[in-house]
Design an enzyme around this catalytic site. Structure first.
Site, PDB file in Angstrom:
ATOM      1  N   PRO A 100       0.822  -1.220   0.000  1.00  0.00           N
ATOM      2  CA  PRO A 100       0.000   0.000   0.000  1.00  0.00           C
ATOM      3  C   PRO A 100       0.855   1.269   0.000  1.00  0.00           C
ATOM      4  O   PRO A 100       0.345   2.361  -0.243  1.00  0.00           O
ATOM      5  CB  PRO A 100      -0.811  -0.100   1.288  1.00  0.00           C
ATOM      6  CG  PRO A 100      -0.552  -1.444   1.864  1.00  0.00           C
ATOM      7  CD  PRO A 100       0.645  -2.036   1.197  1.00  0.00           C
TER       8      PRO A 100
ATOM      9  N   GLU B 146       2.175  -8.187   9.002  1.00  0.00           N
ATOM     10  CA  GLU B 146       2.245  -6.721   9.046  1.00  0.00           C
ATOM     11  C   GLU B 146       3.121  -6.152   7.939  1.00  0.00           C
ATOM     12  O   GLU B 146       3.133  -4.971   7.692  1.00  0.00           O
ATOM     13  CB  GLU B 146       2.775  -6.252  10.405  1.00  0.00           C
ATOM     14  CG  GLU B 146       1.721  -6.191  11.494  1.00  0.00           C
ATOM     15  CD  GLU B 146       0.511  -5.354  11.087  1.00  0.00           C
ATOM     16  OE1 GLU B 146       0.666  -4.138  10.920  1.00  0.00           O
ATOM     17  OE2 GLU B 146      -0.577  -5.928  10.937  1.00  0.00           O
TER      18      GLU B 146
ATOM     19  N   ARG C  27      -2.872  -9.068 -20.486  1.00  0.00           N
ATOM     20  CA  ARG C  27      -3.785  -8.728 -21.586  1.00  0.00           C
ATOM     21  C   ARG C  27      -3.180  -7.721 -22.554  1.00  0.00           C
ATOM     22  O   ARG C  27      -3.675  -7.532 -23.647  1.00  0.00           O
ATOM     23  CB  ARG C  27      -5.142  -8.267 -21.051  1.00  0.00           C
ATOM     24  CG  ARG C  27      -5.115  -7.030 -20.225  1.00  0.00           C
ATOM     25  CD  ARG C  27      -6.454  -6.771 -19.557  1.00  0.00           C
ATOM     26  NE  ARG C  27      -7.516  -6.440 -20.496  1.00  0.00           N
ATOM     27  CZ  ARG C  27      -7.588  -5.308 -21.180  1.00  0.00           C
ATOM     28  NH1 ARG C  27      -6.652  -4.388 -21.042  1.00  0.00           N
ATOM     29  NH2 ARG C  27      -8.581  -5.087 -22.006  1.00  0.00           N
TER      30      ARG C  27
ATOM     31  N   ASP D 195      -9.617   0.612 -24.548  1.00  0.00           N
ATOM     32  CA  ASP D 195      -9.849   0.341 -23.124  1.00  0.00           C
ATOM     33  C   ASP D 195      -9.992   1.630 -22.351  1.00  0.00           C
ATOM     34  O   ASP D 195      -9.327   2.623 -22.680  1.00  0.00           O
ATOM     35  CB  ASP D 195      -8.613  -0.341 -22.492  1.00  0.00           C
ATOM     36  CG  ASP D 195      -8.507  -1.797 -22.852  1.00  0.00           C
ATOM     37  OD1 ASP D 195      -9.491  -2.362 -23.311  1.00  0.00           O
ATOM     38  OD2 ASP D 195      -7.402  -2.335 -22.652  1.00  0.00           O
TER      39      ASP D 195
END
Ligand code: ADE
Length: 252
Positions: free
Chosen positions: A89, A116, A154, A169
């Site tokens: 993150p 963690e 892809r 896209d």
């Protein structure tokens, strides 16, 4: 594209890699994924991969030794040439441009953290890139790793069959994608826009472009700042009035 994945839970990858496009990409030889269990690189009797954090506090931290051992063993002499990515993150936010950048490499390594997190020395001295798939926290790096693999695969030549398939896209050109319709031409009283049935390619293309610009303005206006806009796009945006903006805010 070859991807080496370092994980404590290789089973998580089985379903997604064994279905649909990711499966086909592997069968075509466009993608290969090697799953490496970090636990196999422990040297202690109990195969311990995590430990308490120095300084106290909650949660367990993934130990550096088995991660370094696994990555060094698997990558060997290729190590300096392969991006070693830690989904986290705290990383750079993943987007279509980054997917394209990664798709240009022949080989990638993904280290999946658990608990963690991983010992900071893995970040500092092994990992070359940290990538976040969004501002929320998951239980580990496996699902983000699959997200990266999917978005990259892809884009690999030949994987989607149609060479132009990814050009329209959402995000490919900085805009969201236009709406799609298929048969029936009328469903529960709702008709497909007439222009799409017209067979007039230039009009269809122009309608789709307008829809993409309008939709981006409605849903993700901040994207328009970076988008490659034509004079026609700008003229359309001029017609989208402040009143329309208010309506948009109310309907949430
Ligand atoms: N690991 C846990 N949460 C994550 C996120 N949002 N992106 C990438 N890796 C993660």
């Amino acid at each position: 594209m070859h991807v080496d994945v370092f994980t404590l839970f290789p089973g998580i990858f089985d379903g997604p890699l064994d279905e649909s496009i990711l499966k086909r990409a592997q069968e075509m030889g466009r993608l290969s994924v090697a799953l490496h269990n970090v636990r196999d690189y422990t040297t202690d009797k109990h195969h311990i991969t995590d430990d308490y954090p120095y300084g106290g506090g909650g949660g367990m931290i993934m130990k550096p030794e088995p991660i370094f051992a696994a990555v060094e063993d698997v990558l060997g002499a290729a190590l300096p040439h392969v991006p070693i990515i830690l989904p986290s993150p705290q990383g750079r936010l993943f987007n279509q441009a980054l997917a394209r950048e990664l798709a240009a490499h022949e080989r990638l390594a993904l280290i999946c953290g658990r608990y963690e997190g991983v010992d900071e020395r893995v970040r500092q001295f092994l990992v070359t890139d940290e990538i976040s798939i969004g501002d929320y926290v998951l239980t580990g790096g496996e699902l983000p790793a699959l997200v990266l693999i999917d978005a990259i695969t892809r884009l690999l030549p030949g994987v989607l069959g149609n060479a132009g398939a990814t050009l329209d896209d959402s995000h490919a050109n900085g805009l969201l994608e236009y709406p799609h319709y298929t048969r029936p031409a009328e469903f529960r009283g709702h008709a497909v826009p007439e222009v799409l049935l017209s067979g007039h390619h230039a009009q269809v293309a122009s309608w789709r472009r307008q829809q993409a610009v309008r939709r981006t303005w409605e849903r993700r206006p901040e994207l328009l700042e970076q988008a490659d806009l034509t004079p026609e796009d700008r003229a359309l945006l001029e017609t989208l009035t402040p009143q329309a903006g208010e309506k948009r805010a109310k309907s949430g």
